[in-house]
Structure formats: structure tokens, C-alpha cells
Scaffold this motif. Structure first.
Motif, short mmCIF file in Angstrom:
data_model
loop_
_atom_site.label_atom_id
_atom_site.label_comp_id
_atom_site.label_asym_id
_atom_site.label_seq_id
_atom_site.Cartn_x
_atom_site.Cartn_y
_atom_site.Cartn_z
N MET A 165 39.41 28.65 -8.45
CA MET A 165 38.35 27.87 -9.11
C MET A 165 37.29 28.81 -9.67
SD MET A 165 35.95 24.88 -7.46
CE MET A 165 37.29 24.07 -6.59
N ALA B 50 33.58 30.03 -10.82
CA ALA B 50 32.23 29.81 -10.30
C ALA B 50 31.47 28.87 -11.23
CB ALA B 50 31.50 31.13 -10.18
N PHE B 51 30.60 28.07 -10.63
CA PHE B 51 29.79 27.17 -11.46
C PHE B 51 28.38 27.10 -10.89
CE2 PHE B 51 31.82 24.58 -8.19
CZ PHE B 51 30.76 23.84 -7.68
N ALA B 52 27.44 26.83 -11.78
CA ALA B 52 26.06 26.58 -11.36
C ALA B 52 25.92 25.08 -11.08
CB ALA B 52 25.10 27.02 -12.45
N PHE B 53 24.88 24.75 -10.33
CA PHE B 53 24.70 23.36 -9.89
C PHE B 53 23.25 22.96 -10.10
CE2 PHE B 53 23.54 20.26 -6.64
CZ PHE B 53 24.58 19.35 -6.70
N GLU B 54 23.05 21.81 -10.73
CA GLU B 54 21.68 21.32 -10.94
C GLU B 54 21.60 19.87 -10.51
OE1 GLU B 54 19.08 22.99 -12.08
OE2 GLU B 54 19.98 24.79 -12.97
N ARG B 55 20.44 19.50 -9.97
CA ARG B 55 20.20 18.10 -9.64
C ARG B 55 18.91 17.66 -10.32
NH1 ARG B 55 19.99 18.08 -4.08
NH2 ARG B 55 22.24 17.90 -3.98
N LEU C 253 28.45 15.33 -12.55
CA LEU C 253 29.19 15.18 -11.30
C LEU C 253 28.77 13.88 -10.60
CD1 LEU C 253 31.11 16.33 -9.10
CD2 LEU C 253 29.10 17.46 -8.10
N GLY C 254 29.72 12.99 -10.41
CA GLY C 254 29.47 11.76 -9.65
C GLY C 254 29.95 11.96 -8.23
N GLY D 254 32.82 12.88 -7.30
CA GLY D 254 33.63 14.10 -7.23
C GLY D 254 35.09 13.88 -6.90
N VAL E 93 36.42 17.11 -8.72
CA VAL E 93 36.59 18.22 -7.77
C VAL E 93 38.08 18.55 -7.62
CG1 VAL E 93 36.21 19.00 -5.39
CG2 VAL E 93 34.44 17.69 -6.57
N MET F 142 39.19 20.53 -10.55
CA MET F 142 38.72 21.92 -10.48
C MET F 142 39.62 22.71 -9.53
SD MET F 142 34.64 21.08 -10.62
CE MET F 142 34.02 22.75 -10.45
N LEU G 249 27.64 22.12 -13.12
CA LEU G 249 27.79 20.73 -12.69
C LEU G 249 26.39 20.13 -12.54
CD1 LEU G 249 30.62 20.64 -9.98
CD2 LEU G 249 30.72 19.96 -12.38
N ASP H 274 24.54 17.05 -11.04
CA ASP H 274 24.70 15.96 -10.07
C ASP H 274 23.87 14.74 -10.51
OD1 ASP H 274 24.99 14.32 -7.87
OD2 ASP H 274 23.92 15.65 -6.48
#
Lengths: 187, 326
Positions: B1, B3-8, B28-29, B31, B35, B38, B48, B50
Motif C-alpha cells: 500500500m 503511503a497517504f496523508a490523512f486529514e479530518r 474516506l467514509g 472504509g 480500505v 487500497m 484521505l 475523513d
């Protein structure tokens, strides 16, 4: 969020991929736990590989077998299809946390009484799923076998079987698993 | 997989801006589908976003008896909601026919609409697939296809849409509320998903960065039901499913709506069958003739051919059940 390019002293080829890490705090079986992990880590791998809590099992790793089921904020979920970073702050209860050796949960007691397992690999997921499922039944949630979805479901063997269809047991202990859950449901 | 960054993000505007400005970003719901993709290497977002904690997690009644379902409402909560169970039992029935209890506790309303086909070739990146890798070819044509489309397919793709929920929403004539970088718009559910044509990589008419915020259900009259036919009794995708709504007045069909699942690239609204039945008699012969008229357009090319009589018989069975309850 921590962004860093991994260093690799022995690598001849440059490592281009970016690694992204996040610091996550969760309550696991009543204990607050913090870990800094790659965003790619699932809740299941966080529990097993980073927090040394191996109660939830890795079976298919694709949401199809149910062996990784835990209670997430009180509701049963498969942890293999959830990134840990998405669930920062959550409260997790594994099969190791629903009861103890001295005071087992009624569902755990019932699995012992009815031999609701053979090899035992799927059992922690079955236990968590059954605990979550009985709460859903108690709350009156309908299922696929509920005759009238507008009415409260009955606590029948057929309802238990349908609601547990997300947990596979390759030993085929289903008959005893259903009997165990019926006993626990009566309490 | 990868790498990914994640924001909320705090609100929908910020979420839309984050995704719209980056081709490699995705919402991303729950998942349960993304997921998995991915892990399989068939999706590799670099960011992603959220959207499960945005304030779209309620089911409420608006003016005019419209019921608004928030995009982040979990499938289990939606199936168990009193407004849905009492007014739209077809939707509750469709939801509990899908996935498992654990997955329904994660999966969201918008995510269910946007889940992708379970065609085995789409999910296997070692095989050609026009939906996953445009122009690479379709392995399902002439391959393993018993779960695939009999209606509306193209020479490029015979995938089916896997949702049960969306089939029920098709007969309820739901309206999908969408927020995008240029504002918001409403999409009738029948126009959300598309047929494959020569762009099978596009499942829906949404643009990149458009976010589903809610699904609205207008009031309906009559009785409704969802019936799903599958290879095992539980936790399997539909071979064929039928959602129908029947309103009878003076012994005749005042209104009827039928949608099929498991047979096309989108929930298939059976408008030909409906036109045959509307205003006509309530009889098994009429139901059969209408189903056969609808399925005249069926064009199976392989092992999925058994679905044509299966769809006909399921339509007849559901209409018979509804007429007996009317």
C-alpha cells in the motif's frame, strides 16, 4: 501528523516514498494507550503489532471472516478494514476485555458451557460479535429474517444465525456457537 | 500500500476544497470498500479526507414529509431508524440484506452509494479490466461472469453495481444532495450512477471533489418490499434483487415502481415493466408480461444468462406478495 522521508543507510537506491505517521490515543480494554504509527496501519494491526493486544485475530484481512471483530465505542466492527488514524480517541473492547478469567462475560461462560469452539482462532471475534449482536437485538434492530422490519425482532435461533453470518468458523462449530448465544441471550 | 496523508476537516467546505484541489485525494467514509481496495492495490490515494465526523449523521424529517438521511449515517443506524422502518420498509429490508452486522456498523450512506463493483477481475490487478485500467480490455467478457450484467452493459464492461440500498432508493426516487467546489446541487438517484458505455472507469456522474452530503426521500404511497436472491442465505452479493412499490386503487394498479439489483452497472429502474402495469389489472399474468417486456432488452453473453428468467420470476414473486398485502 508527522511527515518524513525514511532513511535507509544500506540502500543504494534512493527511497522516494513518503512515510506519514500519526499519534493516536485510544482506550483499549479500559486502559488508555498511545502510539505513533504509519497512517496505513489498520486498527487490527495497531492492536496486535503495536499495542501487544493480540486478542483480535487476523483471518482474511478483507472484512469477510469476522475474526478481527471488536467493540468500537460499544458497537461490533471488523478492525481489518479500519485505519487506526481514523479512530483516534475511540474506545475499544476486545474479547480479552469483555470479561475476565475470574468473572467471564455471560457470552464467554456460554461458549465454555456449550463447547462453542474447536481450534479457537475465530472465538475472540465470535465473542465480540455475539456481545454486540445481542445489544443490537435488545435495541430492537431488524435483521434480514425479521418478518416485519417495523416491529421488534424476536430472540429466535433464526435471528441469531442470520445476525452472526459475518463470523466464519472453519472448524464448523456453528451448532454449539448458536446454542451458546441462545443461552447468553436468555440472561 | 502506498503511503497517504490523512486529514479530518471541520466542515464540508474544507473537505471539498482538500479533495477538489488534489487529483490523488479521496473522501474516506466507513472504509469498508476503499480500505480493501487500497490493500488490493487497486486504489492508491495520496490523501484521505475523513468525512465521517462531519455533521451529516442524522435522519430527520424536513418540510413536506421529506426524510433527509445524512451522508455519514451508518447503514445499521439507517436500517433501524423508526422513520425508515415505518415509512420506507423497502429501504430497511435492503440494508439488512447487505453485508454483515459488523460491516453495516461501519459503512455509511454515501459510501454505500459509491461502493464499486465486486467483479473479480476489477479486484484483481493482474488481469485486464477497463474499469480499473481503461483500455486494457475486459476479462469478464468470455470469462467468469455469472454475477455480472444482463442489462445496459457495453462491449467494454459488464460489471454490476453491488449495492442493495441503492436499489431501494431507486424505487423511492431519492434525491442525492451534493456539495462541490462551485456550490451544491441535487441529483435524482436515477442520474447518479451511469451505464458503462465507453467510459466504464466512471461509476457515477459526480465530478472529482463533489461530496454527497445527504439523501432525501420524498413521501410515498402503497406497499413496498425488497427481495434478494443470492448463492447463500446471508452475507453474499445479489445475483438478482428486486425492490418494488405497489399502490392499488379500485382493484387496479394506481402506481408501481420496480428496480433491479445485480443485473446492471447501476440500479436498474424497470420503467418498461412499470408502464405495462400502470392503470392495469392486478394479476400474475400481467406481472409476468410486464417482467418479460422489461427483459426483452436483456443481452447476456455468457454464464450470466440464467439471470434473465431469475429476474423475471423474482419480479413476479415480489409483485404477487405486494398485491396480496394491498
Amino acid at each position: 501528523m508527522i511527515y518524513r522521508a525514511p532513511t535507509c543507510a544500506g540502500c543504494r537506491i534512493g527511497v522516494a516514498a513518503l512515510v506519514v505517521e500519526a499519534t493516536i490515543t485510544l482506550t483499549v480494554d479500559g486502559e488508555e494507550r498511545t502510539a505513533t504509527v504509519d497512517t496505513r496501519v489498520t486498527l487490527l494491526d495497531l492492536l496486535r503489532e503495536h499495542l501487544a493486544q493480540a486478542s483480535a485475530k487476523k483471518g482474511c484481512d478483507h472484512g469477510q471472516c469476522g475474526s478481527c471483530t471488536v467493540l468500537l465505542n460499544g458497537r461490533r466492527v471488523t478492525t481489518c478494514l479500519a485505519f487506526a488514524v481514523q479512530h483516534d480517541g475511540a474506545e475499544i473492547t476486545t474479547a480479552a476485555g469483555v470479561g475476565s478469567a475470574e468473572a467471564p462475560h455471560p457470552v464467554q461462560r456460554a461458549f465454555l458451557d456449550h463447547d462453542g469452539f474447536q481450534c479457537g482462532y475465530c472465538t475472540p471475534g465470535q465473542i465480540c460479535s455475539a456481545v454486540g449482536m445481542l445489544a443490537e437485538l435488545e435495541a430492537g434492530w431488524p435483521s434480514h429474517v425479521t418478518t416485519d422490519v417495523a416491529s421488534a425482532p424476536a430472540r429466535t435461533r433464526e435471528e441469531i444465525r442470520e445476525r452472526m453470518s459475518g463470523n466464519l468458523c472453519r472448524c464448523g462449530a456453528y451448532v454449539n456457537i448458536v446454542a451458546a448465544i441462545e443461552q447468553a441471550a436468555e440472561r | 500500500m502506498k503511503a497517504f496523508a490523512f486529514e479530518r476537516p471541520r466542515d464540508a467546505e474544507a473537505a471539498v476544497a482538500l479533495v477538489a484541489n488534489r487529483p490523488g485525494a479521496a473522501f474516506l467514509g466507513g472504509g469498508t470498500n476503499l480500505v480493501d481496495h487500497m490493500k488490493l492495490g487497486i486504489a492508491s490515494p495520496e490523501l484521505l479526507v475523513d468525512v465521517t465526523r462531519l455533521p451529516f449523521d442524522t435522519v430527520e424529517e424536513l418540510d413536506g414529509r421529506v426524510v433527509r438521511i445524512g451522508a455519514a449515517v451508518r447503514n445499521s443506524d439507517l436500517s433501524a431508524h423508526p422513520l425508515i422502518r415505518e415509512r420506507y420498509p423497502v429501504l430497511s429490508e435492503a440494508l439488512v440484506a447487505g453485508a454483515s452486522g459488523q460491516l453495516r456498523n461501519l459503512a455509511t450512506t454515501a459510501g454505500n452509494l459509491l461502493q464499486r463493483t465486486r467483479c473479480v477481475y476489477f479486484q484483481d490487478r493482474t488481469t485486464p479490466c477497463n474499469k480499473r485500467a481503461p483500455g486494457s480490455g475486459c476479462s469478464a467478457i468470455g470469462g467468469y461472469s455469472r454475477e455480472l450484467a444482463i442489462l445496459g452493459a457495453s462491449e467494454h464492461c459488464i460489471a454490476t453495481h453491488p449495492s442493495d440500498m441503492a436499489v431501494a432508493m431507486a424505487v423511492l426516487e431519492a434525491v442525492v444532495q451534493v456539495q462541490g467546489p462551485d456550490g451544491s446541487r441535487s441529483i435524482p438517484i436515477g442520474e447518479l450512477h451511469r451505464l458503462p458505455g465507453d467510459e466504464p472507469e466512471r461509476d457515477t456522474t459526480l465530478a472529482h471533489g463533489e461530496l454527497i452530503t445527504a439523501v432525501d426521500l420524498p413521501p410515498v404511497a402503497g406497499v413496498s418490499a425488497y427481495r434478494k436472491v443470492r448463492d447463500r442465505a446471508s452475507f453474499a452479493f445479489a445475483l438478482v434483487s428486486v425492490a418494488a412499490l405497489l399502490d392499488v386503487a379500485d382493484g387496479k394498479v394506481a402506481d408501481v415502481r420496480i428496480a433491479l439489483g445485480g443485473v446492471a452497472h447501476k440500479p436498474w429502474r424497470a420503467e418498461t415493466a412499470e408502464a405495462h402495469l400502470r392503470g392495469g389489472p392486478i394479476s400474475e399474468d400481467a406481472f409476468r408480461a410486464a417482467a418479460e417486456a422489461e427483459l426483452e432488452a436483456a443481452a447476456p453473453i455468457g454464464e450470466e444468462a440464467f439471470k434473465v428468467p431469475l429476474a423475471r420470476n423474482t419480479i413476479v414473486a415480489v409483485l404477487r406478495d405486494l398485491s396480496e398485502r394491498s
